[in-house]
Scaffold this active site. Structure first.
Site, mmCIF file in Angstrom:
data_model
loop_
_atom_site.group_PDB
_atom_site.id
_atom_site.type_symbol
_atom_site.label_atom_id
_atom_site.label_comp_id
_atom_site.label_asym_id
_atom_site.label_seq_id
_atom_site.Cartn_x
_atom_site.Cartn_y
_atom_site.Cartn_z
ATOM 1 N N GLY A 51 0.905 -1.219 0.125
ATOM 2 C CA GLY A 51 -0.056 -0.052 -0.094
ATOM 3 C C GLY A 51 0.824 1.060 -0.005
ATOM 4 C CB SER A 52 0.604 4.360 -1.638
ATOM 5 O OG SER A 52 0.824 3.921 -2.752
ATOM 6 N N GLY A 53 1.639 5.306 1.133
ATOM 7 C CA GLY A 53 1.470 6.055 2.506
ATOM 8 C C GLY A 53 2.808 5.553 3.168
ATOM 9 C CG HIS A 54 3.729 2.427 4.326
ATOM 10 N ND1 HIS A 54 3.186 2.543 5.261
ATOM 11 C CD2 HIS A 54 3.023 1.283 3.574
ATOM 12 C CE1 HIS A 54 2.062 1.884 5.447
ATOM 13 N NE2 HIS A 54 1.857 1.052 4.625
ATOM 14 C CE LYS A 56 4.792 -2.734 4.157
ATOM 15 N NZ LYS A 56 4.786 -2.323 2.751
ATOM 16 C CG ASP A 88 0.907 -5.859 1.383
ATOM 17 O OD1 ASP A 88 0.149 -5.302 0.496
ATOM 18 O OD2 ASP A 88 1.901 -5.364 2.058
ATOM 19 C CG HIS A 91 -1.364 -0.366 7.438
ATOM 20 N ND1 HIS A 91 -0.571 -1.424 7.847
ATOM 21 C CD2 HIS A 91 -0.864 0.050 6.220
ATOM 22 C CE1 HIS A 91 -0.009 -1.719 6.979
ATOM 23 N NE2 HIS A 91 -0.074 -1.052 5.842
#
Ligand SMILES: Nc1ncnc2c1ncn2[C@@H]1O[C@H](COP(=O)(O)OP(=O)(O)O)[C@@H](O)[C@H]1O
Ligand SMILES: Nc1ncnc2c1ncn2[C@@H]1O[C@H](COP(=O)(O)OP(=O)(O)O)[C@@H](O)[C@H]1O
Ligand SMILES: [Mg+2]
Ligand SMILES: [Mg+2]
Ligand SMILES: [Mg+2]
Ligand SMILES: [Mg+2]
Lengths: 207, 330, 330, 207
Positions: free
Chosen positions: B54-57, B105, B110, B219
């Site tokens: 996911g994005s945001g990391h 991860k 994922d 998250h």
């Protein structure tokens, strides 16, 4: 029971309507025991499914369901994307050459779908996932010679509600351990909307 | 919500465009995807390394694409796994015939999406292997759960497996060293403030004024405990203590990562690092190399994580090998 | 306030300790000071480069100490210039007989303290030259004010003057290239949220929900205008537009820096960068190299700045030269 | 007028008392047109000055003032540290060998201090800085054969208050442009406290 290409397309249209209508509720369910995106994920995916299947011409039921599967897989995201994608992909494979599906073919398709989800998710019934709706529905269809719309809705709904008391041991909800008890599983809820959408199709055909 | 974004639905597209535009000499974006690949991919004679999530990391994972690290990174929507078709695009773009290695991860989404992509790639005749990173000691492993989460330790897997692949190692050898990193890396994090989802404009969770959450996930998944914000030294002690009690690091050489969750000023990360180093020193654990900065973030979450990796000689050499990935230049 | 600190009065001491502990192979802290110097300082045959200023702008300036960049950085209290005695310590530590060059951001306090230190050093027989960086176009220059503020463009001065010094250039030549950078670099910033002073635990200023401040300084000094938070594209347009209208960049090669103020997720910086690049592309300005990240921060302020540097051939070469400074590895 | 080493030490003790007492007020003055640290800066610096000079033995006035200068320079910080540091350093240089200073020597010292501040700050009178207190005080001392304590206080206080109507063109306050009008300059206020501390010494000696 006999479902043709148009019925399957209608099933998807109904499913999308249900999910769009309940998008926020699905997201709300995903908040206490997940990451609060399930409604967004499913709404995005089924919107694309409808955009896809209502603009194509299909010769077989399998072909519709394959497009459904590929669209869900690439558009839903999260855990539920590959799981619902796998479900419809497995279902489509058992119906590759069929222009209509009767009750036996449908049971074979549903069973393949359920097995696919279990394998992909390394999960089984009782773990507070979508499987807890799919499994009783498969059993119902297997054990009933001609499933009625209301039976289907009741079974799916009861199964969804049963997940409330379960302890999650798969998916994000599993991180919440005991705290997962007391919340309906979002994937179970969206599965309920999918089956109630199917029930609407059966109802229409019976009228 | 205060964010500098355009259409919230296009945030991942915009971000990957902006990243590709920043480093055009190093990476490119595969058209109609959110996949960032090395310009020279597929690199002949080399196993391809793919990660994502996911994005945001950010800078994970696209910032780690470069010579000596990842060949491609797949960006899903914010906090949502990328879909199998996207991962498949990445796999195909980096396969030079030596096979492709996936660093995943440990999140159900994922794992499901990457595994599905791997099957699709195998069906197209590409050899694919993978490792699942589960370095977060906060949430306990058990047969009942899907296991521990993957957090900042993943960056060490990228670096070390990436260096191994760059040397021309086989798919099996890349996998072997990646598994060794996973077996020897442990992390734990905490947060002071939540992050805000671009789509909803709302905080992912709430933390009271004066309260912190220890063991929180990247998250915002629940951690171990909420309690009053402690002094930097106490925070460093708690995180390091938990990591040390999970694996026997005594007498070994370690790599340290003090990772910022996104909004925390670097100043504070150095305060945490001061204490982490003194704890390790007191325990006779030798620090081989230290990394302080934002490596695996949670958008504008404030907080940090501490990662320790027990190194063997090969890992040291691979950790020190050249990397020109924008977010991990060595 | 939520901060990971210990004693607020010791925050700068703790931070510099933590930084020295992170990179012991590269830098050391001069005992009883807040000065970080290269381990190998003074480097024979080389002009020494010293910068510094108030703390709270990390990684500026200690993160830029390393081969090919600064020889020493002096950290004052948060947002407060270091005192002349501290700067003098740094000057003495890096002088190898070739003289010392100071890079000063244009704040009265910094200029006064560094100039005083320079005089004290000259009195001890050390040749000292300096440059004052004033890249911020937000607050207009005029004879009535002390001039424009120095912000993120300072990092380009460190890099280019640092590379020049590393080549063994004379003090006069280092000064000449530094002045060329100052003459050709322009920046402008904005903020979404304020930062919090460790000593008081209070925000340095207030911004309403949904409000941003354009042209704000890196200590929260007033900018040009407060208005509703705009889309990323509009923010990029405003900052870039102001920079472009201040200096004629047309037809030239530029270095771009999209700098985060501290709390802003890298995701958002890449969105800004996407638009900056497309504006420059449309104007026929050629981007030679881009830097996206937190380079000159204001603790946990959210926001960004855009910097453009008009490059000549020598500056390009010096910008690309090796640097092993932890926060600017090239 | 004749000031010896003890008088100068007493001057610093008085100055520190005044500044500690008015620390918060000085900081408040620095908020609207600065960064709100002037009281903190000056209080830290003068505390150190007193700690230093009250524990040493000095032979000359110049030696005391040099320690004052070095301490202010390294402990005050901000813009005011080097400015006050410069003032006392320049003053000390004119008094290097003196065990006592008479009126002429003091005027020479004050003038050197003022010139030092102007040079260091690249500033002149009328720019809303500490100079706007130092300059009238220097003029007063120059023009009066024997300055009285009350005259000194009045002059410094009036000068400080005059900065209220000035437009700042140097230091942080200059960034506030027109908005700087209507606020007393913090450095002018602390300069007033320094000179009123000197007045107390003169008063004591006359009693
Ligand atoms: N391992 C699994 N097996 C079967 N179903 C699962 C599994 N993991 C998650 N699910 C289902 O997926 C749902 C969550 O979907 P979604 O929120 O879209 O994905 P994510 O958890 O990645 O955000 C859960 O409610 C559950 O029904
Ligand atoms: N260029 C200058 N020349 C003379 N005095 C100055 C100058 N700049 C600032 N000052 C004085 O310094 C005072 C501010 O000191 P302080 O708040 O301690 O420093 P800073 O502005 O660095 O925070 C101002 O009120 C003014 O009197
Ligand atoms: Mg979810
Ligand atoms: Mg999700
Ligand atoms: Mg001030
Ligand atoms: Mg100040």
């Amino acid at each position: 029971m006999e479902l043709n290409v148009d019925d399957i397309v209608q099933w998807m249209i109904n499913a999308n309507d249900n999910i769009q209508e309940n998008k926020d509720d699905l997201t709300t369910l995903d908040q206490p025991i997940g990451d609060g995106d399930h409604g967004i994920n499913m709404a995005r995916g089924f919107q694309e499914v409808v955009a896809k299947v209502s603009n194509e011409h299909y010769d077989t039921v399998g072909a519709v369901l394959k497009d459904v599967a590929v669209t869900l897989m690439s558009k839903v995201g999260g855990a539920s994307g590959p799981l619902f994608g796998t479900a419809f992909l497995q279902m489509s494979m058992t119906m590759k050459a069929l222009t209509t599906v009767d009750r036996d073919a449908f049971v074979r398709g549903l069973t393949a779908a359920l097995d696919g989800v279990k394998q992909r998710g390394k999960a089984d019934a009782g773990e507070k996932t979508m499987i807890d709706v799919w499994q009783p529905v498969v059993t119902l269809c297997k054990e009933t010679s001609d499933v009625r719309a209301d039976e289907l809705v009741q079974t799916a709904q009861a199964a969804m509600e049963k997940t409330k008391d379960m302890l999650a041991t798969k998916g994000r909800a599993a991180y919440f351990k005991e705290k997962s008890i007391g919340h309906i599983d979002p994937g179970a809820a969206s599965s309920y909307y999918i089956f109630s959408a199917l029930a609407e199709v059966l109802q229409e055909k019976n009228e | 919500m205060k964010k500098m974004i355009n259409d919230p639905d296009r945030v991942v597209q915009d971000m990957t465009d902006g990243l590709a535009a920043a480093y055009p000499d190093k990476v490119r974006k595969i058209p109609d995807t959110t996949v960032i690949v090395r310009n020279d991919a597929p690199v002949g004679g080399k196993v391809g390394l793919v990660s994502g999530g996911g994005s945001g990391h950010e800078p994970a994972h696209a910032g780690y694409v470069g010579r000596g690290m990842l060949d491609a990174a797949v960006a899903g929507e914010v906090f949502t796994s990328p879909t199998p078709d996207q991962v498949l695009e990445a796999i195909k773009a980096v396969d030079a015939g030596e096979g492709v290695f996936l660093v995943i991860k440990n999140y159900t989404g994922d794992v499901l999406n990457f595994e599905m992509a791997a099957e699709l790639a195998e069906a197209e005749g590409i050899s694919v292997e993978h490792v699942v990173v589960n370095d977060d000691v906060a949430v306990e492993d058990s047969t009942a759960t899907t296991g521990r989460r993957g957090i900042a330790g993943t960056v060490f897997v990228h670096k070390i497996a990436g260096a191994k692949a760059e040397q021309g190692a086989s798919l099996a050898d890349v996998k072997a060293v990646a598994e060794r990193v996973v077996a020897n890396v442990r992390s734990m994090g905490m947060a002071l403030t939540p992050c805000v989802m671009p789509a909803s404009g709302k905080a992912g969770f709430e933390l009271e004024e004066g309260e912190m959450e220890v063991g929180i996930g990247i998250h915002g998944e629940p951690g171990i405990e909420r309690k009053p914000v402690a002094r930097a030294d106490a925070i460093a002690e708690e995180l390091t203590g938990k990591v040390l009690s999970d694996l026997d690091f005594s007498g070994s050489d370690v790599a340290v990562m003090v990772n910022g969750m996104g909004a925390t000023p670097e100043m504070e990360l150095f305060l945490i690092n001061k204490k982490v180093q003194s704890i390790l020193h007191d325990k006779g654990i030798h620090v081989y190399r230290t990394f302080v900065g934002d490596y695996m973030t949670s958008m504008e979450m404030a907080g940090c994580s501490v990662t320790l990796l027990k190194l063997d000689e090969e890992m040291k050499e691979l950790l020190d090998a050249t990397s020109d990935a924008p977010a991990f230049r060595i």
